[in-house]
Design a protein around this motif. Structure first.
Motif, PDB file in Angstrom:
ATOM      1  N   GLN A   1      89.360  89.244  53.996  1.00 26.60           N
ATOM      2  CA  GLN A   1      90.524  88.547  53.445  1.00 26.60           C
ATOM      3  C   GLN A   1      91.282  87.799  54.549  1.00 26.60           C
ATOM      4  OE1 GLN A   1      92.866  91.525  51.473  1.00 26.60           O
ATOM      5  NE2 GLN A   1      91.299  91.949  49.928  1.00 26.60           N
ATOM      6  N   GLN A   2      91.414  88.445  55.719  1.00 27.06           N
ATOM      7  CA  GLN A   2      92.115  87.777  56.809  1.00 27.06           C
ATOM      8  C   GLN A   2      91.326  86.578  57.307  1.00 27.06           C
ATOM      9  OE1 GLN A   2      95.002  87.124  57.587  1.00 27.06           O
ATOM     10  NE2 GLN A   2      95.743  88.913  58.748  1.00 27.06           N
ATOM     11  N   ARG A   3      90.009  86.655  57.286  1.00 29.84           N
ATOM     12  CA  ARG A   3      89.197  85.496  57.655  1.00 29.84           C
ATOM     13  C   ARG A   3      89.428  84.338  56.675  1.00 29.84           C
ATOM     14  NH1 ARG A   3      84.792  86.661  61.266  1.00 29.84           N
ATOM     15  NH2 ARG A   3      84.810  88.856  61.876  1.00 29.84           N
ATOM     16  N   ILE A   4      89.543  84.662  55.400  1.00 29.32           N
ATOM     17  CA  ILE A   4      89.822  83.632  54.395  1.00 29.32           C
ATOM     18  C   ILE A   4      91.197  83.020  54.649  1.00 29.32           C
ATOM     19  CG2 ILE A   4      90.190  83.199  51.927  1.00 29.32           C
ATOM     20  CD1 ILE A   4      88.208  85.573  51.443  1.00 29.32           C
ATOM     21  N   ALA A   5      92.170  83.872  54.976  1.00 29.44           N
ATOM     22  CA  ALA A   5      93.513  83.374  55.269  1.00 29.44           C
ATOM     23  C   ALA A   5      93.507  82.449  56.489  1.00 29.44           C
ATOM     24  CB  ALA A   5      94.472  84.543  55.492  1.00 29.44           C
ATOM     25  N   ILE A   6      92.706  82.776  57.486  1.00 25.20           N
ATOM     26  CA  ILE A   6      92.595  81.914  58.667  1.00 25.20           C
ATOM     27  C   ILE A   6      91.936  80.591  58.299  1.00 25.20           C
ATOM     28  CG2 ILE A   6      91.489  81.678  60.932  1.00 25.20           C
ATOM     29  CD1 ILE A   6      91.850  84.761  61.225  1.00 25.20           C
ATOM     30  N   ALA A   7      90.885  80.646  57.470  1.00 21.07           N
ATOM     31  CA  ALA A   7      90.237  79.413  57.010  1.00 21.07           C
ATOM     32  C   ALA A   7      91.233  78.530  56.277  1.00 21.07           C
ATOM     33  CB  ALA A   7      89.048  79.749  56.111  1.00 21.07           C
ATOM     34  N   ARG A   8      92.059  79.138  55.430  1.00 19.32           N
ATOM     35  CA  ARG A   8      93.076  78.365  54.703  1.00 19.32           C
ATOM     36  C   ARG A   8      94.067  77.726  55.674  1.00 19.32           C
ATOM     37  NH1 ARG A   8      97.048  81.522  50.734  1.00 19.32           N
ATOM     38  NH2 ARG A   8      97.635  82.397  52.774  1.00 19.32           N
ATOM     39  N   ALA A   9      94.473  78.474  56.706  1.00 19.68           N
ATOM     40  CA  ALA A   9      95.420  77.931  57.676  1.00 19.68           C
ATOM     41  C   ALA A   9      94.835  76.756  58.449  1.00 19.68           C
ATOM     42  CB  ALA A   9      95.858  79.032  58.639  1.00 19.68           C
ATOM     43  N   LEU A  10      93.504  76.714  58.573  1.00 19.79           N
ATOM     44  CA  LEU A  10      92.850  75.635  59.310  1.00 19.79           C
ATOM     45  C   LEU A  10      92.531  74.421  58.442  1.00 19.79           C
ATOM     46  CD1 LEU A  10      90.293  77.742  61.405  1.00 19.79           C
ATOM     47  CD2 LEU A  10      92.497  76.816  62.171  1.00 19.79           C
ATOM     48  N   ALA A  11      92.761  74.547  57.130  1.00 16.04           N
ATOM     49  CA  ALA A  11      92.304  73.521  56.188  1.00 16.04           C
ATOM     50  C   ALA A  11      92.913  72.142  56.451  1.00 16.04           C
ATOM     51  CB  ALA A  11      92.597  73.957  54.750  1.00 16.04           C
ATOM     52  N   LEU A  12      94.131  72.115  56.977  1.00  9.69           N
ATOM     53  CA  LEU A  12      94.805  70.839  57.220  1.00  9.69           C
ATOM     54  C   LEU A  12      94.713  70.398  58.678  1.00  9.69           C
ATOM     55  CD1 LEU A  12      97.979  71.376  54.995  1.00  9.69           C
ATOM     56  CD2 LEU A  12      95.939  70.025  54.466  1.00  9.69           C
ATOM     57  N   GLN A  13      93.849  71.060  59.435  1.00  8.43           N
ATOM     58  CA  GLN A  13      93.649  70.750  60.858  1.00  8.43           C
ATOM     59  C   GLN A  13      94.990  70.727  61.610  1.00  8.43           C
ATOM     60  OE1 GLN A  13      91.491  67.003  60.273  1.00  8.43           O
ATOM     61  NE2 GLN A  13      89.583  68.073  60.738  1.00  8.43           N
ATOM     62  N   PRO A  14      95.694  71.868  61.594  1.00  7.69           N
ATOM     63  CA  PRO A  14      97.043  71.897  62.181  1.00  7.69           C
ATOM     64  C   PRO A  14      97.018  71.777  63.699  1.00  7.69           C
ATOM     65  CG  PRO A  14      96.333  74.114  61.660  1.00  7.69           C
ATOM     66  CD  PRO A  14      95.276  73.193  61.096  1.00  7.69           C
ATOM     67  N   ASP A  15      98.136  71.315  64.243  1.00  2.54           N
ATOM     68  CA  ASP A  15      98.328  71.305  65.691  1.00  2.54           C
ATOM     69  C   ASP A  15      98.803  72.667  66.181  1.00  2.54           C
ATOM     70  OD1 ASP A  15      97.741  68.512  66.107  1.00  2.54           O
ATOM     71  OD2 ASP A  15      99.646  68.080  65.128  1.00  2.54           O
TER      72      ASP A  15
END
Length: 262
Positions: free
Chosen positions: A157-171
């Protein structure tokens, strides 16, 4: 020390006061803190020291009572409309409880796609393809993309949450105690993943933890908070080998530092 142009986010003399039935609570008191591009700043301290409040202030999720928070030179309090929306997509957060932060009625892919949909990034097909790519990047097989969060372990689940956080290519990626709810062996896996992602994607990170041993593994620089105040700040090596503040020495004596590779 990097110059001012290398500062991605800066808290300038920030104070946050909450009102309660018992009176005012000063959760953050005159904090000045910088996160430089490409670094991982570890923010440590005991529960109640103000770490998570600082994270919410830096993310613009709460306004400061006084002081300013600047992202890439822009005061978050002055941003409106499109400028605020554009800045929002450049900063993302990973929370302590992955199941509580994921949308339970959305699949793994759906959770990762949702930020892209909200920010009008691509179409449904391209968003799904990107979600599957990101799930694979963080170690979740795309074969399981249509399963729901409850069907995954806490670590997955935490890996999925990290993937979601990366979805917008954040700085900026803010991780607020992202491993504290996980078993020790799973913590090590998530830390190894974050290390790999930081190298591969060149992320700028704020990593918040009460555990100095965890921060030692991940951070390039560390700030120590106590009772709403930053009491010490420096490179990870300097702070761990020669702590200057009594509170930092107390924290270091209370934990067993983790050494070596994962």
């Amino acid at each position: 020390m990097p110059d001012t142009n290398d500062v991605l986010v800066r808290a300038a003399n920030v104070t946050k006061v909450f009102s309660s039935r018992a009176g005012e609570v000063r959760a953050v008191d005159g904090v000045t803190l910088e996160v430089h591009r490409g670094e991982t700043l570890g923010l440590v301290g005991e529960s109640g020291s103000g770490k998570s409040t600082v994270a919410r202030l830096l993310m613009g999720l709460q306004p400061p009572t006084s002081g300013r928070v600047l992202f890439d030179g822009h005061d978050l309090a002055t941003l409106r409309g499109r400028a605020l929306r554009t800045t929002r997509r450049r900063m993302q957060m990973v929370f302590q409880n992955p199941y509580g932060s994921l949308l339970p009625h959305y699949s793994a892919a759906g959770n990762v796609m949702e930020p892209m949909r909200l920010h009008d990034k691509g179409n449904k097909e391209s968003r799904r393809a990107e979600a599957r790519r990101l799930l694979d990047l963080v170690g979740v097989s795309p074969r399981f993309a249509d399963l729901y969060p409850r069907q995954f372990s806490g670590g997955q689940q935490q890996r999925i949450a990290i993937a979601r956080a990366l979805a917008l290519q954040p700085d900026l990626l803010v991780c607020d105690e992202p491993t504290s709810s996980l078993d020790v062996s799973i913590q090590a896996q998530i830390l190894a993943l974050l290390l790999d992602l930081r190298t591969e994607l060149g992320l700028t990170c704020l990593f918040i933890s009460h555990n100095l041993a965890v921060v030692e593994r991940l951070a390039t620089r560390v700030a120590v908070m106590n009772q709403g105040v930053v009491v010490e700040e420096g490179s990870t090596a300097a702070l761990f080998h020669s702590p200057q503040h009594p509170y930092t020495r107390t924290l270091l004596s209370a934990v067993l530092p983790v050494r070596g590779g994962v």
